[in-house]
Design an enzyme around this catalytic site. Structure first.
Site, PDB file in Angstrom:
ATOM      1  N   LEU A   4     -14.958   1.957  10.410  1.00  0.00           N
ATOM      2  CA  LEU A   4     -14.764   3.179  11.186  1.00  0.00           C
ATOM      3  C   LEU A   4     -13.305   3.291  11.616  1.00  0.00           C
ATOM      4  O   LEU A   4     -12.889   2.707  12.632  1.00  0.00           O
ATOM      5  CB  LEU A   4     -15.691   3.186  12.419  1.00  0.00           C
ATOM      6  CG  LEU A   4     -17.177   2.904  12.155  1.00  0.00           C
ATOM      7  CD1 LEU A   4     -17.985   2.895  13.448  1.00  0.00           C
ATOM      8  CD2 LEU A   4     -17.756   3.912  11.164  1.00  0.00           C
ATOM      9  N   ARG A   7     -12.105  14.587   8.504  1.00  0.00           N
ATOM     10  CA  ARG A   7     -12.946  14.926   7.350  1.00  0.00           C
ATOM     11  C   ARG A   7     -14.384  15.172   7.788  1.00  0.00           C
ATOM     12  O   ARG A   7     -14.903  14.468   8.654  1.00  0.00           O
ATOM     13  CB  ARG A   7     -12.935  13.786   6.330  1.00  0.00           C
ATOM     14  CG  ARG A   7     -11.643  13.702   5.570  1.00  0.00           C
ATOM     15  CD  ARG A   7     -11.633  12.495   4.629  1.00  0.00           C
ATOM     16  NE  ARG A   7     -10.493  11.649   4.900  1.00  0.00           N
ATOM     17  CZ  ARG A   7     -10.386  10.391   4.525  1.00  0.00           C
ATOM     18  NH1 ARG A   7     -11.349   9.801   3.865  1.00  0.00           N
ATOM     19  NH2 ARG A   7      -9.303   9.696   4.824  1.00  0.00           N
ATOM     20  N   ASN A  27       0.867  -1.179   0.000  1.00  0.00           N
ATOM     21  CA  ASN A  27       0.000   0.000   0.000  1.00  0.00           C
ATOM     22  C   ASN A  27       0.905   1.232   0.000  1.00  0.00           C
ATOM     23  O   ASN A  27       1.432   1.623   1.040  1.00  0.00           O
ATOM     24  CB  ASN A  27      -0.896  -0.032   1.250  1.00  0.00           C
ATOM     25  CG  ASN A  27      -1.863   1.133   1.299  1.00  0.00           C
ATOM     26  OD1 ASN A  27      -1.813   2.032   0.441  1.00  0.00           O
ATOM     27  ND2 ASN A  27      -2.726   1.128   2.302  1.00  0.00           N
ATOM     28  N   GLY A  38     -10.363   7.390   8.436  1.00  0.00           N
ATOM     29  CA  GLY A  38     -11.376   7.553   7.391  1.00  0.00           C
ATOM     30  C   GLY A  38     -12.501   6.589   7.732  1.00  0.00           C
ATOM     31  O   GLY A  38     -12.229   5.533   8.312  1.00  0.00           O
ATOM     32  N   GLU A  92      -7.371  -6.266   4.623  1.00  0.00           N
ATOM     33  CA  GLU A  92      -7.272  -5.912   3.203  1.00  0.00           C
ATOM     34  C   GLU A  92      -6.091  -6.629   2.546  1.00  0.00           C
ATOM     35  O   GLU A  92      -6.153  -7.005   1.374  1.00  0.00           O
ATOM     36  CB  GLU A  92      -7.127  -4.396   3.061  1.00  0.00           C
ATOM     37  CG  GLU A  92      -8.418  -3.678   3.434  1.00  0.00           C
ATOM     38  CD  GLU A  92      -8.224  -2.237   3.861  1.00  0.00           C
ATOM     39  OE1 GLU A  92      -8.580  -1.361   3.086  1.00  0.00           O
ATOM     40  OE2 GLU A  92      -7.719  -1.996   4.975  1.00  0.00           O
ATOM     41  N   LYS A 116       3.394   0.849   3.002  1.00  0.00           N
ATOM     42  CA  LYS A 116       3.040  -0.238   3.917  1.00  0.00           C
ATOM     43  C   LYS A 116       3.212  -1.542   3.162  1.00  0.00           C
ATOM     44  O   LYS A 116       2.857  -1.615   1.976  1.00  0.00           O
ATOM     45  CB  LYS A 116       1.566  -0.123   4.318  1.00  0.00           C
ATOM     46  CG  LYS A 116       1.326   0.656   5.586  1.00  0.00           C
ATOM     47  CD  LYS A 116      -0.076   0.370   6.089  1.00  0.00           C
ATOM     48  CE  LYS A 116      -0.643   1.609   6.721  1.00  0.00           C
ATOM     49  NZ  LYS A 116      -2.074   1.637   6.845  1.00  0.00           N
ATOM     50  N   HIS A 134     -12.807   2.126   0.420  1.00  0.00           N
ATOM     51  CA  HIS A 134     -12.676   1.053   1.431  1.00  0.00           C
ATOM     52  C   HIS A 134     -13.300  -0.262   0.919  1.00  0.00           C
ATOM     53  O   HIS A 134     -13.692  -1.119   1.710  1.00  0.00           O
ATOM     54  CB  HIS A 134     -13.389   1.414   2.753  1.00  0.00           C
ATOM     55  CG  HIS A 134     -12.785   2.570   3.484  1.00  0.00           C
ATOM     56  ND1 HIS A 134     -13.556   3.480   4.166  1.00  0.00           N
ATOM     57  CD2 HIS A 134     -11.517   2.943   3.675  1.00  0.00           C
ATOM     58  CE1 HIS A 134     -12.792   4.393   4.735  1.00  0.00           C
ATOM     59  NE2 HIS A 134     -11.520   4.083   4.449  1.00  0.00           N
ATOM     60  N   ARG A 189      -2.409  -2.222  -3.471  1.00  0.00           N
ATOM     61  CA  ARG A 189      -3.657  -1.540  -3.161  1.00  0.00           C
ATOM     62  C   ARG A 189      -3.699  -0.265  -3.997  1.00  0.00           C
ATOM     63  O   ARG A 189      -2.794   0.569  -3.920  1.00  0.00           O
ATOM     64  CB  ARG A 189      -3.710  -1.187  -1.680  1.00  0.00           C
ATOM     65  CG  ARG A 189      -5.021  -0.511  -1.348  1.00  0.00           C
ATOM     66  CD  ARG A 189      -4.898   0.358  -0.146  1.00  0.00           C
ATOM     67  NE  ARG A 189      -6.172   1.015   0.088  1.00  0.00           N
ATOM     68  CZ  ARG A 189      -6.298   2.151   0.729  1.00  0.00           C
ATOM     69  NH1 ARG A 189      -5.237   2.752   1.205  1.00  0.00           N
ATOM     70  NH2 ARG A 189      -7.471   2.672   0.916  1.00  0.00           N
TER      71      ARG A 189
HETATM   72  P1  AMP Z   1      -7.470   3.174  11.215  1.00  0.00           P
HETATM   73  O1  AMP Z   1      -7.583   4.325  10.267  1.00  0.00           O
HETATM   74  O2  AMP Z   1      -8.337   2.012  10.847  1.00  0.00           O
HETATM   75  O3  AMP Z   1      -6.054   2.771  11.528  1.00  0.00           O
HETATM   76  O4  AMP Z   1      -8.068   3.717  12.607  1.00  0.00           O
HETATM   77  C1  AMP Z   1      -7.415   4.684  13.361  1.00  0.00           C
HETATM   78  C2  AMP Z   1      -8.386   5.306  14.332  1.00  0.00           C
HETATM   79  O5  AMP Z   1      -9.005   4.295  15.142  1.00  0.00           O
HETATM   80  C3  AMP Z   1      -7.723   6.234  15.343  1.00  0.00           C
HETATM   81  O6  AMP Z   1      -7.575   7.531  14.835  1.00  0.00           O
HETATM   82  C4  AMP Z   1      -8.720   6.219  16.482  1.00  0.00           C
HETATM   83  O7  AMP Z   1      -9.708   7.209  16.254  1.00  0.00           O
HETATM   84  C5  AMP Z   1      -9.381   4.860  16.387  1.00  0.00           C
HETATM   85  N1  AMP Z   1      -8.960   3.957  17.486  1.00  0.00           N
HETATM   86  C6  AMP Z   1      -7.899   3.133  17.524  1.00  0.00           C
HETATM   87  N2  AMP Z   1      -7.848   2.477  18.723  1.00  0.00           N
HETATM   88  C7  AMP Z   1      -8.907   2.921  19.446  1.00  0.00           C
HETATM   89  C8  AMP Z   1      -9.441   2.630  20.752  1.00  0.00           C
HETATM   90  N3  AMP Z   1      -8.849   1.774  21.566  1.00  0.00           N
HETATM   91  N4  AMP Z   1     -10.542   3.299  21.134  1.00  0.00           N
HETATM   92  C9  AMP Z   1     -11.137   4.183  20.322  1.00  0.00           C
HETATM   93  N5  AMP Z   1     -10.714   4.472  19.084  1.00  0.00           N
HETATM   94  C10 AMP Z   1      -9.627   3.853  18.642  1.00  0.00           C
END
Ligand code: AMP
Length: 397
Positions: free
Chosen positions: A206, A238, A8, A209, A382, A15, A178, A89
Site C-alpha cells: 500500500l 488511481r 530505478n 500505487g 526491492e 533512483k 510490484h 528495475r
Molecule cells: P510509497 O509509494 O510506497 O512511497 O508510499 C507513499 C504513500 O505512503 C504516500 O502518498 C502516503 O499516502 C503514504 N504514507 C507515507 N507515510 C505515511 C504515514 N505516516 N501515514 C499515512 N500514510 C503515509
C-alpha cells in the site's frame, strides 16, 4: 564481496542505491528528479548524511554521470572499478520474462517490443540501462521485472473474459505489478512463520500505487493489478477497478477522449478524486480526524476495497496464515492498518494488538496472540532483491 548498483529509472527520475553484497549494507542512495526540466534536483545520502543540489540535468546520461562522479567525490568508492554490477528495475516483462535476466542488447530489444504494454515505463527503464552501460562499459547488467513474480498465476486467473483473440494477438491479460516487493515481503514472512512446508499469505503493498497478492507456498496465485497498474484496489490518484463502461459514458458526457478519461482515472481519481483534498493518506487521515465527510468516505472506500480483495484471496488460498502490510502507507499508517484488520475480525478472526501495531517502518508482528491469522509489518526492500538477483545472474560473490 561485491558492490552492486540498484537502479530505478523513470521518465524524469533516477533512483539509485549502491549496496555492498552480500551484507546488504547500503553505501549510498539517492534520487534525481525533474531530469530534462530546469532546476533538476540531485540527492545523495551517505551514512545518514544528505547532500542536495539544484542543477540543470538535461538527460539520463548526464544524471548517471553525476551519480558516478558523486561516488568518488564523497569517497563512497575510490574508483568506479569497484562497482561489480548494475541491476535495473524494469516494469514490464510481459510473458517473456518469468524471472530476472542478464540485460543485454537482445533483452533490451525484447523490452522495447513490450513497450506497448508499459509505454511510460519500459522506455525509461531502458534509457537508464543505456546510460549506465555507456558509463560502466565493462560491468554486467541485470533486468529485474515487476511482473515476473506474478507469472505463476494460472490462465483462469490471468485471462480476461473478453474475446480470447485479444489475449493471443495483443497480450491483453492480467500481469500484475510490484512483484519484486510482493516477492521480498512474502519471503520474509515465510521466514518469520518458521519456514513451514506450506503457507498461505496475502501481501498488501500500500503505497501511492497499491496492490495485493495471494501467495501460496511462495508463489503468486493472484494479484490485484492487471494489464496495467490502473486496476485493483483504490490508490492515491488511481481509481483501481471500475465498471469499464464508465469510460464511454464519460466520453459522451464530457466530450473528452478515451485517453483523457484514462488519464483522469490514473491521475485525478483514487484518494485525490474522492476526497478533493490530496492523494496522500496523511492528509486524508487529517481530514477524517477533522470530521470532513469526503475524507471519511475516501477512507471507507479505500478500506472496503482492500477488505473485499482480502476476502476473495482468502477463498482462493483456501485459508490464511498471514497478512503482510508494506510500502509507504502499509508501513506507516497505524490507523489504516487498524481499520482494515477490524473489518476482518468477524469473518476471519484477524485481531491486531494495539501496542504492537503502534509502530512504523519496522519488521514486526502486529497481531494479537489469539488472532487466527498472523499480521506482520514488513518494510519492503526491492533494491535488495535487485542486488541479489544481479549477484546471482552475474555469478558474483
Ligand atoms: P510509497 O509509494 O510506497 O512511497 O508510499 C507513499 C504513500 O505512503 C504516500 O502518498 C502516503 O499516502 C503514504 N504514507 C507515507 N507515510 C505515511 C504515514 N505516516 N501515514 C499515512 N500514510 C503515509
Amino acid at each position: 564481496m561485491s558492490k552492486i548498483m540498484a537502479v530505478n529509472a523513470g521518465s524524469s527520475s533516477l533512483k539509485y542505491q549502491l549496496l555492498d553484497m552480500p551484507s546488504a549494507n547500503v553505501l549510498c542512495s539517492g534520487v534525481i528528479e525533474r531530469i530534462g526540466l530546469e532546476d533538476s534536483i540531485f540527492n545523495i545520502e551517505i551514512n545518514g548524511e544528505k547532500h542536495k543540489d539544484i542543477l540543470d540535468i538535461e538527460n539520463h546520461e548526464k544524471a548517471v554521470n553525476l551519480v558516478l562522479e558523486a561516488l568518488t567525490k564523497y569517497n563512497v568508492v575510490k574508483s568506479l572499478d569497484e562497482i561489480d554490477g548494475v541491476g535495473h528495475r524494469c516494469v514490464h516483462g510481459g510473458e517473456k520474462f518469468a524471472s530476472s535476466v542478464v540485460l543485454d542488447d537482445e533483452v533490451s530489444k525484447t523490452m522495447e517490443e513490450l513497450s506497448d504494454l508499459a509505454p511510460l515505463h519500459n522506455p525509461a527503464n531502458l534509457i537508464g540501462y543505456h546510460a549506465f552501460k555507456k558509463a560502466l562499459a565493462n560491468v554486467g547488467h541485470v533486468a529485474v521485472f515487476d511482473t515476473a513474480f506474478h507469472q505463476t498465476m494460472e490462465a483462469d486467473t490471468f485471462v480476461y473474459p473478453i474475446p480470447y483473440e485479444f489475449y493471443k494477438e495483443y497480450g491483453v491479460r492480467k500481469y500484475g505489478f510490484h512483484g519484486t516487493s510482493h516477492l521480498y515481503v512474502s519471503e520474509r514472512c515465510i521466514d518469520l512463520l518458521g519456514n513451514p512446508s506450506s503457507s498461505k499469505i496475502i501481501t498488501c503493498h500500500l503505497g501511492n500505487g497499491a496492490s495485493l497478492a495471494a501467495i501460496k507456498n511462495g508463489k503468486s496465485i493472484n494479484t490485484s493489478m492487471g494489464l496495467t497498474p490502473l486496476a485493483g484496489v483504490m490508490m492515491g490518484t488511481r481509481s483501481g477497478d471500475i465498471d469499464p463502461a464508465i469510460i464511454t459514458f464519460l466520453m459522451d458526457k464530457t466530450g473528452k477522449t478515451a485517453y483523457e478519461i484514462t488519464d483522469i482515472l490514473n491521475k485525478e481519481s483514487g484518494m485525490l478524486g474522492v476526497s478533493g483534498i490530496s492523494s496522500d493518506a496523511r492528509d486524508i487521515e487529517d481530514g477524517y480526524n477533522a470530521g470532513d465527510e469526503r475524507a471519511k468516505l475516501t477512507v471507507e472506500i479505500y478500506i472496503n476495497r482492500i477488505v473485499d480483495t482480502i476476502g476473495s484471496y482468502f477463498v482462493k488460498l483456501g485459508g490464511l496464515d498471514a497478512i503482510v502490510f508494506t510500502a509507504g502507507l502499509g508501513e506507516n499508517s497505524i490507523s489504516f492498518r487498524e481499520m482494515i484488520c477490524e473489518k476482518l475480525t468477524d469473518a476471519l478472526g484477524v485481531k491486531l494488538d494495539k501496542e504492537r501495531n503502534n509502530v512504523r517502518g519496522k519488521e514486526t508482528l502486529i497481531s494479537a496472540d489469539d488472532s487466527k491469522v498472523k499480521v506482520y509489518l514488513i518494510p519492503t526492500n526491492e533494491e535488495l532483491v535487485i542486488a541479489q538477483d544481479t549477484m546471482k545472474l552475474l555469478n558474483l560473490k
